[in-house]
Enzyme design. Sequence first.
Site: not given
Length: 462
Positions: A194, A224, A307
């Site tokens: 993402h 992901d 992230s």
Amino acid sequence: MADRQQTDPAPQWWSRPEGTADSRRDGVPAPRPETRDGGGEHGAEGDGAAGQAAPTQEPSAQEPSAHEASAPEASAHQVRYDPWGAQPLQAVDRGRDRRGFRLWQVAALAAATALLAGGIGGWVGVLAERQSSTRLELPQAAVADKGRAPDSVAGIAATALPGVVTLHVRGAKSSGTGTGFVLDPQGHILTNNHVVADAKEIAVTFSTGESVTAELVGRDSGYDLAVVKVSGVRGLRPLSLGNSENVKVGDPVVAIGAPFDLSNTVTAGIISATGRPVTAGGDKGDGSDISYVDALQTDAPINPGNSGGPLLDARAHVVGINSAIRGADKDDPDRQGGSIGLGFAIPINQGKRVAEELIATGRATHPVIGVTLDMDYTGDGARVGDKGEDGKPSVTAGGPGARAGIRPGDVITKVDGQRVRGGDELIIKIRAHRPGDPLTLTVLRDGRERTLDVVLGSANGS
């Protein structure tokens, strides 16, 4: 006495003739001083009859001469002014010469001295205060060894930071920031899908501040995870990968990332849970972008921008990839956008396998059992649907599930003895393994539980 010529008395003041002090001609005798009635001295020169010489007679023995008569009287007075002398006509009495200081002079001198001393004292005081303030030293510990134990947070950070990077991504409609870490000397970097999804331009910044452009190697939305690569960079410091199977609840961990674009941020915490089923994404609405993660849960603060960053154990080995946080419910008006102490990381064992496949082929494979689940089922467990997509059978013929004996309508309640509460959890438990791994499924059919052995198949990821 009768034969003497009477003359006027001599004047009491004199004016000095111009010229030299003595202007008499040669042969002219000096004037003889006389004393008359206590008068002053008279000269031979005068005005009128007084200026003519009177005939003289021998004084008689009975009468003293005029000179003899006036001598005692003249001696009784001070010497009179000589008009032909060198002294000035007038003499001013200035009183007694006072050579000492008067009282007002002493007072003025004392006041001036006091003012001068005060000014000098004040200046010296200010100077001393300034100098003393610059020399002020508070107690402080001596410089100690700057090294830290390798298993301390500082030691872990020092080991890992050179291999952690910040990603700045520019897309067609938006831009964002994420984190990644170096996998190998060839420049491969692992991050979240993402972070780089729909990226048009990717810039990678190292802890030294050096920034280079990166290219996308491959990505997988189901896990992901994504891999990007930099070229022409020397001195890369790949991070050591650990084993997420060794992680236990309570183990200390360190997270590194760029929360809110604050690069090289280090936070610490513990593993607060393992095997936590987490789903993320789903923004497209068709389920193609949903990530299923059998996550490690940590209370190390993780925020947007973390992230893709590494979650490290006490030996600075990567045990997880920071991927998601748990915030308050979306309909909660007091919902917080930052960390509330619930962060989730993809286990590194899963990340390692996916990264290897992405580097090798640009795509990742997913382990499957070959069945279609009923995602609307609200009971306990994962129910196999009656029909598949587009009217196809819910159990793929010849697939792993069909070979194991799974039938439509079966409810799978356990995987390798671990409870499964829904379809998402079953997918997460299966994807935590590799294709070809054997699994034991507990199935509820017609009110009875039975055990089935399945060998996982493979499917291409998205």
